[in-house]
Design a protein around this motif. Structure first.
Motif, PDB file in Angstrom:
ATOM      1  N   UNK A  70       0.793  -1.134  -0.061  1.00  0.00           N
ATOM      2  CA  UNK A  70      -0.069   0.005   0.179  1.00  0.00           C
ATOM      3  C   UNK A  70       0.945   1.264  -0.071  1.00  0.00           C
ATOM      4  N   UNK A  71       0.236   2.395  -0.361  1.00  0.00           N
ATOM      5  CA  UNK A  71       0.784   3.535  -0.315  1.00  0.00           C
ATOM      6  C   UNK A  71       1.215   4.330   0.733  1.00  0.00           C
ATOM      7  N   UNK A  85     -10.917  14.447  13.183  1.00  0.00           N
ATOM      8  CA  UNK A  85     -11.427  14.021  11.817  1.00  0.00           C
ATOM      9  C   UNK A  85     -10.248  13.551  10.647  1.00  0.00           C
ATOM     10  N   UNK A  86      -9.052  14.224  10.918  1.00  0.00           N
ATOM     11  CA  UNK A  86      -8.110  13.788  10.215  1.00  0.00           C
ATOM     12  C   UNK A  86      -7.593  12.236  10.556  1.00  0.00           C
ATOM     13  N   UNK A  87      -7.925  11.955  11.808  1.00  0.00           N
ATOM     14  CA  UNK A  87      -7.440  10.597  12.127  1.00  0.00           C
ATOM     15  C   UNK A  87      -8.255   9.595  11.630  1.00  0.00           C
ATOM     16  N   UNK A  88      -9.590  10.071  11.550  1.00  0.00           N
ATOM     17  CA  UNK A  88     -10.669   9.154  11.280  1.00  0.00           C
ATOM     18  C   UNK A  88     -10.493   8.958   9.655  1.00  0.00           C
ATOM     19  N   UNK A  89     -10.394   9.812   8.873  1.00  0.00           N
ATOM     20  CA  UNK A  89     -10.133   9.597   7.490  1.00  0.00           C
ATOM     21  C   UNK A  89      -8.977   8.774   7.215  1.00  0.00           C
ATOM     22  N   UNK A  90      -7.966   8.876   7.811  1.00  0.00           N
ATOM     23  CA  UNK A  90      -6.478   8.401   7.677  1.00  0.00           C
ATOM     24  C   UNK A  90      -6.902   6.725   7.855  1.00  0.00           C
ATOM     25  N   UNK A  91      -7.618   6.635   9.051  1.00  0.00           N
ATOM     26  CA  UNK A  91      -7.779   5.228   9.536  1.00  0.00           C
ATOM     27  C   UNK A  91      -8.666   4.470   8.300  1.00  0.00           C
ATOM     28  N   UNK A  92      -9.495   5.138   8.041  1.00  0.00           N
ATOM     29  CA  UNK A  92     -10.409   4.636   6.976  1.00  0.00           C
ATOM     30  C   UNK A  92      -9.500   4.168   5.680  1.00  0.00           C
ATOM     31  N   UNK A  95      -7.337   1.173   6.114  1.00  0.00           N
ATOM     32  CA  UNK A  95      -8.228   0.030   6.008  1.00  0.00           C
ATOM     33  C   UNK A  95      -8.565  -0.614   4.700  1.00  0.00           C
ATOM     34  N   UNK A  96      -8.425   0.251   3.987  1.00  0.00           N
ATOM     35  CA  UNK A  96      -8.825  -0.277   2.654  1.00  0.00           C
ATOM     36  C   UNK A  96      -7.650  -0.658   1.728  1.00  0.00           C
ATOM     37  N   UNK A  97      -6.490  -0.634   2.260  1.00  0.00           N
ATOM     38  CA  UNK A  97      -5.204  -1.358   1.557  1.00  0.00           C
ATOM     39  C   UNK A  97      -5.345  -2.763   1.383  1.00  0.00           C
ATOM     40  N   UNK A  98      -5.680  -3.442   2.696  1.00  0.00           N
ATOM     41  CA  UNK A  98      -5.304  -5.018   2.506  1.00  0.00           C
ATOM     42  C   UNK A  98      -6.346  -5.554   1.345  1.00  0.00           C
ATOM     43  N   UNK A 106      -5.357   4.382  -5.626  1.00  0.00           N
ATOM     44  CA  UNK A 106      -5.366   5.782  -5.221  1.00  0.00           C
ATOM     45  C   UNK A 106      -6.732   6.275  -5.716  1.00  0.00           C
ATOM     46  N   UNK A 107      -7.080   5.913  -7.009  1.00  0.00           N
ATOM     47  CA  UNK A 107      -8.308   6.473  -7.481  1.00  0.00           C
ATOM     48  C   UNK A 107      -9.557   6.277  -6.693  1.00  0.00           C
ATOM     49  N   UNK A 108      -9.582   4.876  -6.087  1.00  0.00           N
ATOM     50  CA  UNK A 108     -10.464   4.422  -5.165  1.00  0.00           C
ATOM     51  C   UNK A 108     -10.452   4.952  -3.811  1.00  0.00           C
TER      52      UNK A 108
END
Length: 230
Positions: A70-71, A85-92, A95-98, A106-108
């Motif tokens: 993952x990037x 809020x920033x922590x929340x979006x970074x976590x989400x 979580x998409x990487x695996x 990246x587009x997704x």
């Protein structure tokens, strides 16, 4: 297709899609890895104010074996977002990487970030509206209580009585300090209980007194006659 070819193809696609919102910092070289940023803004509505604009600039860095790895993702700027809020979006996003390993992602992730910003905006607007309604309700309740006064309960009366007795005791103490011989009203009644009946010694206002007139004080007989008639 090699990792580098996949990365180049994705960077070209992102540059074409996001145009001015896309910025490439590092290209491909032997000493650096691709690093770029994309800015995302929440969708606008007619009733929006400055507080309703949510913006996020994400920086991505490709490792050599991306997309099998993952990037690296970082927030380099934001508008109207709190730290949580920033922590929340970074976590989400992380979580998409695996579930996206092996394909360019990246587009997704940008699409997910756009959706998240819109939901954040709706949530924040609702929170501000509810907070304003609570403020108005509390203000109306405070105004209503001004006219109602304070309700007296057994507890509040006992509290007031204790405070009142303490204040009176302090006043009597100060009065004694000024004039040790001066008695309080209670002490006067305790010493002389006849004071309770003292008011009985005064004539009843409803019963006229037997008033005697010294007629010798009046030289004029006609005036005396008038007095007798009265």
């Amino acid at each position: 297709m090699s990792f580098e070819e996949q990365q180049k193809d994705e960077l070209e696609a992102l540059a074409a899609i996001y145009a001015d919102d896309y910025e490439l910092f590092n290209g491909f070289s032997e000493t650096s890895l691709p690093r770029f940023a994309i800015s995302i803004v929440s969708e606008e509505q007619e009733d929006d104010t400055d507080l309703d604009k949510y913006q996020l600039t994400l920086q991505f860095k490709f490792p050599k074996t991306y997309p099998d790895v993952g990037p690296e993702i970082e927030i380099i700027s934001s508008v109207n977002l709190e730290d949580i809020d920033e922590i929340e979006i970074l976590d989400e996003l992380n979580d998409m990487v695996p579930e996206n390993l092996g394909i360019v992602m990246v587009f997704t992730m940008i699409g997910k970030s756009q959706e998240w910003l819109n939901l954040l905006k709706d949530r924040k607007k609702l929170e501000r509206k509810e907070a304003e309604e609570r403020r108005k309700k509390e203000q109306e309740e405070a105004e209503r209580k001004k006219f109602e006064g304070t309700r007296v309960t057994v507890e509040s009366f006992i509290s007031w009585k204790l405070k009142f007795d303490a204040e009176m005791a302090e006043k009597n103490k100060l009065a004694k300090a000024v004039d040790p011989t001066k008695l309080t009203g209670k002490e006067m009644f305790m010493r002389d209980k006849n004071l309770i009946d003292s008011d009985l010694s005064f004539p009843d206002a409803d019963e006229p007194d037997d008033v005697k007139v010294d007629e010798s004080l009046f030289a004029d007989e006609e005036l005396l006659d008038d007095v007798d008639e009265e």
